[in-house]
Design an enzyme around this catalytic site. Sequence first.
Site, PDB file in Angstrom:
ATOM      1  N   ARG A 148       0.799  -1.238   0.000  1.00 15.94           N
ATOM      2  CA  ARG A 148       0.000   0.000   0.000  1.00 15.94           C
ATOM      3  C   ARG A 148       0.828   1.282   0.000  1.00 15.94           C
ATOM      4  O   ARG A 148       0.341   2.327  -0.437  1.00 15.94           O
ATOM      5  CB  ARG A 148      -0.953  -0.006   1.191  1.00 15.94           C
ATOM      6  CG  ARG A 148      -2.082  -1.002   0.980  1.00 15.94           C
ATOM      7  CD  ARG A 148      -2.899  -1.183   2.222  1.00 15.94           C
ATOM      8  NE  ARG A 148      -4.060  -2.031   1.997  1.00 15.94           N
ATOM      9  CZ  ARG A 148      -4.603  -2.797   2.933  1.00 15.94           C
ATOM     10  NH1 ARG A 148      -4.105  -2.814   4.163  1.00 15.94           N
ATOM     11  NH2 ARG A 148      -5.657  -3.529   2.654  1.00 15.94           N
ATOM     12  N   ASP A 187      -9.492   1.836  -9.363  1.00 17.04           N
ATOM     13  CA  ASP A 187      -8.322   1.103  -9.820  1.00 17.04           C
ATOM     14  C   ASP A 187      -7.339   0.926  -8.661  1.00 17.04           C
ATOM     15  O   ASP A 187      -7.119   1.847  -7.871  1.00 17.04           O
ATOM     16  CB  ASP A 187      -7.650   1.909 -10.949  1.00 17.04           C
ATOM     17  CG  ASP A 187      -6.447   1.192 -11.531  1.00 17.04           C
ATOM     18  OD1 ASP A 187      -6.643   0.154 -12.190  1.00 17.04           O
ATOM     19  OD2 ASP A 187      -5.302   1.650 -11.308  1.00 17.04           O
ATOM     20  N   GLU A 224     -11.202  -2.456  -7.299  1.00 15.84           N
ATOM     21  CA  GLU A 224     -10.371  -3.501  -7.865  1.00 15.84           C
ATOM     22  C   GLU A 224      -9.436  -4.050  -6.794  1.00 15.84           C
ATOM     23  O   GLU A 224      -8.413  -3.448  -6.467  1.00 15.84           O
ATOM     24  CB  GLU A 224      -9.544  -2.970  -9.043  1.00 15.84           C
ATOM     25  CG  GLU A 224      -8.867  -4.102  -9.804  1.00 15.84           C
ATOM     26  CD  GLU A 224      -7.432  -3.832 -10.189  1.00 15.84           C
ATOM     27  OE1 GLU A 224      -6.865  -4.652 -10.931  1.00 15.84           O
ATOM     28  OE2 GLU A 224      -6.847  -2.826  -9.753  1.00 15.84           O
ATOM     29  N   ASN A 287     -11.142  -9.850 -17.798  1.00 18.53           N
ATOM     30  CA  ASN A 287     -11.130  -8.391 -17.812  1.00 18.53           C
ATOM     31  C   ASN A 287      -9.939  -7.936 -18.643  1.00 18.53           C
ATOM     32  O   ASN A 287      -9.221  -8.768 -19.223  1.00 18.53           O
ATOM     33  CB  ASN A 287     -11.152  -7.812 -16.387  1.00 18.53           C
ATOM     34  CG  ASN A 287      -9.789  -7.798 -15.719  1.00 18.53           C
ATOM     35  OD1 ASN A 287      -8.798  -8.330 -16.246  1.00 18.53           O
ATOM     36  ND2 ASN A 287      -9.705  -7.204 -14.558  1.00 18.53           N
TER      37      ASN A 287
END
Length: 478
Positions: A148, A187, A224, A287
């Site tokens: 992250r 996203d 996502e 996808n």
Amino acid sequence: QKDLHYVPGHNGMVHLFEWKWGKIAEECENFLGPMGFGGVQVSPIQENVIIKNRPWWERYQPISYKWATRSGTAKEFKDMVRRCNNAGVRIYVDVVFNHMTGNHKNAKGTGGSTADTQNFNYPGVPYSGFDFHVSCPINNYQDAGNVRNCELSGLHDLDQSKEYVREKIVNFLNKIIDVGVAGYRVDAAKHMWPEDLKVIYSRVKNLNPEHNFPSGARPYVFQEVIDYGGEAISKYEYNSFGAVTEFRYGIELSNALNGKNQLKWFSNWGEAWGLLPSQDAVVFIDNHDTQRGHPEILTYKSSKKYKAMILQMAVAFMLAHPYGTARIMSSFAFDSFDANPPQDSIGNLISPTINSDKTCGNGWICEHRWRQVYNMVRFRIAANNTDVNNWWDNGQNQIAFSRGNAGFIAINGDGHDFKQHLYTSLQPGIYCDVISGNLENNVCTGKTVTVDQNGKAYIEILANEEDGVLAIHRQSKL
Ligand code: QV4
Ligand code: CA
């Protein structure tokens, strides 16, 4: 934030990957609206850095939040949203705010902005070094902090805990809501802290009632988060405050149709398989990423390899089954990961042409225009709010089920003929199989199925037929 706000009588989302705004507006009016599609996921709207040869992925490298991309201008975007809403089709924007660009010499954007990427300077926003995490590469998916706070593929990582950054993101989101968008795909949500996302979403405005949203309606948020299991970060950290992409859905179905599992096991398909609660899950077979990087996942390319069109079978199952929010991938043809969408010599996108049989030309695949796909969207609409009933299987890969008394589907995933007398739960009558043909002016161009007084019918899908699916529903009655 988990309500799509589809217009009543509409269902199914299609990702019109790399389409131009003007062309999407036309598609809403001429095809998606009349066919009953619920919404469109559109490519990123914010200005991106221009990359040599114009790969599709340049759009995932923002340089400012101006609405200027190869898909069109702000004016064209606004016009598209209005026209699609009028056609009963909602718009969901792919928003990219985990990061800005990677490093580029003389970075220039699709709207004329420049950036000094090495020094984290993005005057088009403006952002400066202070707004980013200290640069480090993501290289350990067992460490949530690394995933992250570090850079995904060298993309400069914004710090969403900073008030200033939050404000810029919320302003960007509010502006898309103002013009009538119904929600957004976040996203790289896995690469942001859930606490920060929660704050950001909560500050975004209610949907604009001028575009026929109920007052007080919240934007639909789908995040996502790729979670196949085995990593530090779980999809369950995100689904309390928004929907989440359920990546296990496509892989399980692809495995089954690739012969690595049996379809009979799908009788309890859904949460029992470790999938998210239905309301929280956006489901899809392929996808734009997995069709490039995952050979095991079914894509439009699979249909060339196998006689039975197995992508269509997977999509048909998805659309027939009530679990999740179904999304259909609509592609352009490509040979390599980096291949650009159809474009002219100076890099302008070339839009699809439409053939008389509804399919696309100019290098576009348009899966959503395949009869087997759009007719299953109509099946999904007809079967809305019903459950799976009367599950039948042959102990292997031949399955069938009904949806209340609104629809019935049979799938032949075995290499031999499917020939059964089955209970359909439909009203007696003659029905048009919407996979092998269309019902046009009360004439069925495909196979027909006769449902008797007891709701039973003879169902036949021969092993050598082009499609391994048969589907009938209350709207396909002759
Ligand atoms: C390269 C090297 C890096 C190096 C960097 C240094 O690979 O190791 O640090 O240069 O400059 C492109 C290139 C990539 C390049 C990078 C930076 O492919 O090689 O790094 O740009 O210039 C899309 C593409 C990426 C592309 C990116 C940005 O898939 O290849 O990177 O756009 O242009 C994980 C995530 C998930 C993510 C998925 C792909 O958890 O969130 O990977 N999916 C979303 C989108 C996806 C998009 C991004 C996230 C990034 O669906 O399409 O990536 O916005 O699973
Ligand atoms: Ca991050």
